[in-house]
Design an enzyme around this catalytic site. Structure first.
Site, short mmCIF file in Angstrom:
data_model
loop_
_atom_site.label_atom_id
_atom_site.label_comp_id
_atom_site.label_asym_id
_atom_site.label_seq_id
_atom_site.Cartn_x
_atom_site.Cartn_y
_atom_site.Cartn_z
N ASP A 282 0.78 -1.25 0.00
CA ASP A 282 0.00 0.00 0.00
C ASP A 282 0.81 1.30 0.00
OD1 ASP A 282 -1.91 -1.95 0.22
OD2 ASP A 282 -2.81 -1.21 2.07
N LYS B 160 -6.90 -4.69 -3.16
CA LYS B 160 -7.65 -5.23 -2.03
C LYS B 160 -8.72 -4.26 -1.58
CE LYS B 160 -3.99 -3.91 1.26
NZ LYS B 160 -4.74 -3.10 2.21
N CYS C 38 -1.83 -2.31 7.82
CA CYS C 38 -1.77 -3.25 6.70
C CYS C 38 -0.45 -4.03 6.64
CB CYS C 38 -2.05 -2.52 5.39
SG CYS C 38 -3.74 -1.84 5.35
#
Length: 200
Positions: free
Chosen positions: A9, A102, A144
């Site tokens: 990310d 995602k 994350c």
């Protein structure tokens, strides 16, 4: 044994100017790019994930209807196709072999919840390439990155987190996340020492 690099990310909405900006996010993007210039050839696959949320719904309660609690509900971020969902401009993705998205209508934190455009999952990629060793970098340490590392350990892989190539939302929760990851069996190492074999 071949190994994988998981890059979690590194997106505009998670760096300084984004909806959920992490202090030091841009610097992490720059350091990951520099690391890839000299270490990409050490990895069988390099997988990058992105939050990729729907813009026309609350993504299973992930987007707050009112005031976000920053635990389970969040401000609108990383809407698919928006600039916030794109990779940080300092992150050179040319060495990335696989891209996973995602979220897509539901809450998602771990890279293992992402899928490639053809539906391939991270676990399938690991199995296809016979990979047991994974290095993890990216954003954010306490959310994350943490979820991705714990899922990788849960999948029976040997995991290292490159501690100078991650940044978190809060110092305290990031420190706790790294301690939790280490307790679960991962190795915490700086990228300068990453050329050593896993387990050394």
């Amino acid at each position: 044994m071949s190994k994988a690099l998981f890059i979690v990310d590194v997106q505009n909405d998670f760096t300084e100017r984004g909806a959920l900006g992490v202090e030091g996010g841009d610097a992490v993007a720059e350091r990951i790019t520099a690391y890839l210039r000299t270490h990409a050839e050490e990895y069988e696959i390099i997988v990058a994930s992105r939050d990729w949320h729907d813009g026309d719904n609350d993504n299973g309660g992930h987007f707050a209807a009112g005031e976000p609690d920053f635990v389970d509900t969040w401000p609108v971020h990383c809407v698919g196709g928006s600039s916030g969902a794109e990779y940080d401009e300092a992150f050179d993705t040319s060495a990335v072999t696989h891209h996973l998205k995602k979220g897509q209508g539901k809450p998602a934190y771990s890279l293992f919840e992402g899928v490639a455009d053809d539906g391939t999952t991270a676990l399938q990629l690991l199995e296809q390439h016979g990979i047991l060793d994974i290095d993890i970098v990216g954003l954010a340490t306490d959310y994350c990155v943490r979820a991705s590392a714990l899922d990788a350990i849960g999948a029976g892989r040997h995991v290292r987190v490159l501690t100078d190539l991650v940044a978190g939302v809060h110092p305290d929760s990031s420190e706790k996340a790294l301690a939790e990851i280490a307790h679960a069996g991962a190795v915490l190492v700086e990228s300068g020492d990453a050329s050593q074999r896993h387990g050394e």
